[in-house]
Design a protein around this motif. Structure first.
Motif, PDB file in Angstrom:
ATOM      1  N   ASP A   1       7.044  -6.149   5.669  1.00  0.00           N
ATOM      2  CA  ASP A   1       6.676  -5.276   6.791  1.00  0.00           C
ATOM      3  C   ASP A   1       6.899  -3.806   6.445  1.00  0.00           C
ATOM      4  O   ASP A   1       6.057  -2.952   6.741  1.00  0.00           O
ATOM      5  CB  ASP A   1       7.495  -5.649   8.027  1.00  0.00           C
ATOM      6  CG  ASP A   1       7.168  -7.056   8.528  1.00  0.00           C
ATOM      7  OD1 ASP A   1       6.053  -7.528   8.234  1.00  0.00           O
ATOM      8  OD2 ASP A   1       8.031  -7.685   9.183  1.00  0.00           O
ATOM      9  N   HIS A   2       8.038  -3.511   5.804  1.00  0.00           N
ATOM     10  CA  HIS A   2       8.299  -2.123   5.434  1.00  0.00           C
ATOM     11  C   HIS A   2       7.313  -1.647   4.364  1.00  0.00           C
ATOM     12  O   HIS A   2       6.889  -0.485   4.364  1.00  0.00           O
ATOM     13  CB  HIS A   2       9.730  -1.965   4.929  1.00  0.00           C
ATOM     14  CG  HIS A   2      10.764  -2.064   6.014  1.00  0.00           C
ATOM     15  ND1 HIS A   2      11.435  -3.232   6.294  1.00  0.00           N
ATOM     16  CD2 HIS A   2      11.227  -1.141   6.898  1.00  0.00           C
ATOM     17  CE1 HIS A   2      12.282  -3.024   7.294  1.00  0.00           C
ATOM     18  NE2 HIS A   2      12.181  -1.762   7.679  1.00  0.00           N
TER      19      HIS A   2
ATOM     20  N   SER B   1      15.581   0.976   4.255  1.00  0.00           N
ATOM     21  CA  SER B   1      15.252  -0.382   4.690  1.00  0.00           C
ATOM     22  C   SER B   1      15.629  -1.456   3.671  1.00  0.00           C
ATOM     23  O   SER B   1      15.530  -2.652   3.966  1.00  0.00           O
ATOM     24  CB  SER B   1      13.746  -0.476   4.977  1.00  0.00           C
ATOM     25  OG  SER B   1      12.999  -0.330   3.765  1.00  0.00           O
TER      26      SER B   1
ATOM     27  N   HIS C   1       0.136   1.874   4.481  1.00  0.00           N
ATOM     28  CA  HIS C   1      -0.752   2.497   5.456  1.00  0.00           C
ATOM     29  C   HIS C   1      -0.671   4.014   5.376  1.00  0.00           C
ATOM     30  O   HIS C   1      -1.679   4.708   5.534  1.00  0.00           O
ATOM     31  CB  HIS C   1      -0.383   2.018   6.870  1.00  0.00           C
ATOM     32  CG  HIS C   1      -0.960   0.685   7.219  1.00  0.00           C
ATOM     33  ND1 HIS C   1      -2.265   0.511   7.633  1.00  0.00           N
ATOM     34  CD2 HIS C   1      -0.397  -0.555   7.200  1.00  0.00           C
ATOM     35  CE1 HIS C   1      -2.497  -0.784   7.864  1.00  0.00           C
ATOM     36  NE2 HIS C   1      -1.369  -1.442   7.603  1.00  0.00           N
ATOM     37  N   ASP C   2       0.527   4.530   5.112  1.00  0.00           N
ATOM     38  CA  ASP C   2       0.683   5.974   4.978  1.00  0.00           C
ATOM     39  C   ASP C   2       0.259   6.483   3.611  1.00  0.00           C
ATOM     40  O   ASP C   2      -0.129   7.644   3.468  1.00  0.00           O
ATOM     41  CB  ASP C   2       2.143   6.366   5.227  1.00  0.00           C
ATOM     42  CG  ASP C   2       2.599   6.057   6.644  1.00  0.00           C
ATOM     43  OD1 ASP C   2       1.727   6.036   7.539  1.00  0.00           O
ATOM     44  OD2 ASP C   2       3.805   5.828   6.841  1.00  0.00           O
TER      45      ASP C   2
ATOM     46  N   ALA D   1       4.264  -2.692   4.061  1.00  0.00           N
ATOM     47  CA  ALA D   1       2.971  -2.503   4.730  1.00  0.00           C
ATOM     48  C   ALA D   1       2.889  -1.137   5.394  1.00  0.00           C
ATOM     49  O   ALA D   1       1.858  -0.452   5.320  1.00  0.00           O
ATOM     50  CB  ALA D   1       2.761  -3.615   5.751  1.00  0.00           C
ATOM     51  N   SER D   2       3.962  -0.705   6.046  1.00  0.00           N
ATOM     52  CA  SER D   2       3.948   0.601   6.701  1.00  0.00           C
ATOM     53  C   SER D   2       3.794   1.723   5.685  1.00  0.00           C
ATOM     54  O   SER D   2       3.110   2.723   5.936  1.00  0.00           O
ATOM     55  CB  SER D   2       5.223   0.782   7.522  1.00  0.00           C
ATOM     56  OG  SER D   2       6.368   0.774   6.672  1.00  0.00           O
ATOM     57  N   VAL D   3       4.420   1.567   4.510  1.00  0.00           N
ATOM     58  CA  VAL D   3       4.293   2.590   3.476  1.00  0.00           C
ATOM     59  C   VAL D   3       2.865   2.635   2.938  1.00  0.00           C
ATOM     60  O   VAL D   3       2.313   3.709   2.705  1.00  0.00           O
ATOM     61  CB  VAL D   3       5.299   2.325   2.343  1.00  0.00           C
ATOM     62  CG1 VAL D   3       5.077   3.297   1.190  1.00  0.00           C
ATOM     63  CG2 VAL D   3       6.721   2.441   2.851  1.00  0.00           C
TER      64      VAL D   3
ATOM     65  N   VAL E   1      -5.264  -2.250   5.010  1.00  0.00           N
ATOM     66  CA  VAL E   1      -5.198  -0.865   4.556  1.00  0.00           C
ATOM     67  C   VAL E   1      -6.610  -0.344   4.381  1.00  0.00           C
ATOM     68  O   VAL E   1      -7.420  -0.956   3.672  1.00  0.00           O
ATOM     69  CB  VAL E   1      -4.429  -0.768   3.225  1.00  0.00           C
ATOM     70  CG1 VAL E   1      -4.387   0.662   2.713  1.00  0.00           C
ATOM     71  CG2 VAL E   1      -3.011  -1.296   3.402  1.00  0.00           C
TER      72      VAL E   1
ATOM     73  N   GLU F   1       9.021   9.500   2.668  1.00  0.00           N
ATOM     74  CA  GLU F   1       8.607   8.098   2.588  1.00  0.00           C
ATOM     75  C   GLU F   1       9.581   7.296   1.732  1.00  0.00           C
ATOM     76  O   GLU F   1       9.906   6.148   2.058  1.00  0.00           O
ATOM     77  CB  GLU F   1       7.189   8.024   2.008  1.00  0.00           C
ATOM     78  CG  GLU F   1       6.119   8.583   2.931  1.00  0.00           C
ATOM     79  CD  GLU F   1       4.803   8.772   2.220  1.00  0.00           C
ATOM     80  OE1 GLU F   1       3.776   8.931   2.917  1.00  0.00           O
ATOM     81  OE2 GLU F   1       4.769   8.772   0.980  1.00  0.00           O
TER      82      GLU F   1
ATOM     83  N   PHE G   1      -3.169  -6.426   4.081  1.00  0.00           N
ATOM     84  CA  PHE G   1      -2.340  -5.473   4.811  1.00  0.00           C
ATOM     85  C   PHE G   1      -3.154  -4.562   5.735  1.00  0.00           C
ATOM     86  O   PHE G   1      -2.597  -3.640   6.335  1.00  0.00           O
ATOM     87  CB  PHE G   1      -1.563  -4.597   3.823  1.00  0.00           C
ATOM     88  CG  PHE G   1      -0.453  -5.321   3.133  1.00  0.00           C
ATOM     89  CD1 PHE G   1       0.824  -5.322   3.652  1.00  0.00           C
ATOM     90  CD2 PHE G   1      -0.677  -5.997   1.948  1.00  0.00           C
ATOM     91  CE1 PHE G   1       1.861  -5.985   3.011  1.00  0.00           C
ATOM     92  CE2 PHE G   1       0.337  -6.679   1.294  1.00  0.00           C
ATOM     93  CZ  PHE G   1       1.614  -6.668   1.829  1.00  0.00           C
TER      94      PHE G   1
ATOM     95  N   THR H   1      12.627   6.544   3.706  1.00  0.00           N
ATOM     96  CA  THR H   1      12.402   5.455   4.662  1.00  0.00           C
ATOM     97  C   THR H   1      12.509   4.102   3.983  1.00  0.00           C
ATOM     98  O   THR H   1      13.144   3.168   4.495  1.00  0.00           O
ATOM     99  CB  THR H   1      11.010   5.612   5.305  1.00  0.00           C
ATOM    100  OG1 THR H   1      10.939   6.880   5.956  1.00  0.00           O
ATOM    101  CG2 THR H   1      10.752   4.504   6.319  1.00  0.00           C
TER     102      THR H   1
END
Length: 427
Positions: A369-370, A288, A376-377, A372-374, A424, A281, A422, A284
């Motif tokens: 955006d990046h 970015s 969520h994980d 937000a993806s983190v 989440v 993570e 977000f 990633t």
């Protein structure tokens, strides 16, 4: 007999009135505890004069014979109490000379340091840094070299020594140390701090950082902040701190650092906020990140703007300023490794203050955006971000000293707002 009693009462009453006048004068004109020794001395002289007057004018006895007899007795008593009298007269001399006052911080020759809390006939009481009561005899203080750390006001000067390896030129290292002092929030800006190179050899460059704080009690916190800033700024500038002269071991680098030598990765690993991320993570997020450069005095984010990216300072100093209409007020300064922009990214709220580059500033940007993806994980990141934002809001509100819309925000409500913004899920 009645006339004799009346005369004695008159003399005793006069002495009591004079003694009370001395006490009242010292209470209103000086600190009572500070003037105790001088007060006791004056009162003793008054009562001694009253006793001699009663002997001479009431009982019609020869005072000279009494004084001569008492003089012989005083010599014998003085020899027996030589050490005690030495402390007493040293205390009188210290009170008349006034090299310190109650409340001052002093350092006695030999390393004894503390705040003066009381001065009496025999000794001076000092309260040390560790809250221990140190009792120093007045005779020892009168003979020793004293340093009054309080001086004319509460401002106190201090300095630290930093040793760096001579892998960069002294001018570059000096400029980096000036940036360290420029980014410090706990030291006084006026008079300005200074940097001087005090030594150079094949193994190290020695630099002295001098600064002043508002009071002696803030010295420890200021030194802690500057040591932290030295580490962060030297790491950002690629300057290696020198090892002790008797240390020959080479610095050890972990396998993870060798696999990810890039600057974005190093920034993420140095920030506790991202410590919950796994290596994949973090990789990633690091891939970015975008590198941005801002020249000195450039406004990175104006006041009331809503930022859409999280910014991590790579090098330089960023100042946060609030414009209340009457002028700009500096709230705080950010150094390498600090974050900003979290209010707009996490809450969609405008920034209450402007972000301006105080020096040449390099930042790395993490888009919303990046992030937000983190999240969520890794939902646990929401809690840490909410704690960071709540602390920043509390600091800004305290420094601005006014109650605006952000006042009263709590980490729990912030976490809920971040999850909602977000999308989440809770865990």
């Amino acid at each position: 007999m009645f006339i004799g009693i009346a005369k004695a009462t008159w003399w005793a009453g006069g002495a009591m009135v004079l003694a009370s006048s001395v006490r009242v004068y010292l209470i209103f004109e000086r600190k009572p505890r500070e003037g105790r020794l001088l007060q006791d001395l004056l009162v003793a002289v008054i009562y001694l004069g009253a006793v001699l007057s009663i002997v001479a004018f009431v009982f019609d006895l020869p005072v000279r014979t009494l004084i001569a007899t008492s003089g012989v007795f005083a010599i014998v008593l003085g020899l027996a109490l030589q050490s005690t009298l030495n402390d007493v007269f040293s205390g009188i001399a210290l009170n008349l000379g006034r090299p310190y006052a109650v409340g001052d911080w002093i350092e006695v020759e030999g390393g004894v340091r503390g705040q003066v809390v009381e001065t009496n006939w025999r000794s001076t009481h000092l309260l040390s840094d560790t809250n221990d009561l140190v009792i120093v005899p007045n005779s020892a203080l009168a003979k020793a070299t004293l340093t009054n750390l309080t001086g004319g006001d509460s401002v106190h000067g201090s300095k630290i020594i930093v040793r760096a390896m001579p892998t960069r030129s002294p001018a570059v290292i000096e400029e980096t140390m000036r940036t360290v002092l420029l980014s410090a929030n706990s030291i006084l800006k006026t008079p300005p701090p200074s940097v001087s190179i005090t030594g150079l050899d094949g193994s190290s460059i020695e630099i002295e950082l001098s600064f002043k704080v508002a009071s002696l009690g803030q010295t420890g916190a200021a030194k802690n902040e500057i040591f932290d800033l030295v580490y962060r700024h030297t790491k950002a500038a690629g300057i290696q701190l020198s090892a002790p002269s008797n240390a020959l071991a080479e610095p050890h680098f972990s396998d993870t650092a060798s696999k990810h030598p890039g600057t974005p990765w190093r920034l993420l690993t140095s920030i506790p906020l991202f410590s919950a991320l796994t290596e994949d993570e973090m990789e990633t997020v690091a891939n970015s990140m975008k590198r941005l450069t801002f020249k000195k005095d450039v406004v990175i984010a104006p006041q009331d703007a809503s930022m859409t990216s999280l910014m991590i300072i790579r090098s330089g100093v960023v100042v946060i300023e609030n414009d209340n209409g009457a002028g700009r007020t500096e709230l705080t300064r950010l150094a390498p490794g600090d974050l900003f922009g979290e209010r707009g990214v996490l809450m969609g709220a405008p920034e209450p203050a402007a972000m301006r580059a105080l020096t040449l500033v390099v930042v790395y940007e993490i888009s919303k955006d990046h992030l937000a993806s983190v999240m969520h994980d890794r939902p646990a990141l929401v809690e840490e971000l909410s704690q960071l934002l709540a602390k920043r809001v509390e600091t800004e509100e305290h420094l601005r000293a006014d109650n605006e819309s952000a006042s009263g925000v709590r980490p729990v409500s912030l976490a809920a707002r971040i999850r909602h913004l977000f999308s989440v899920p809770t865990h």
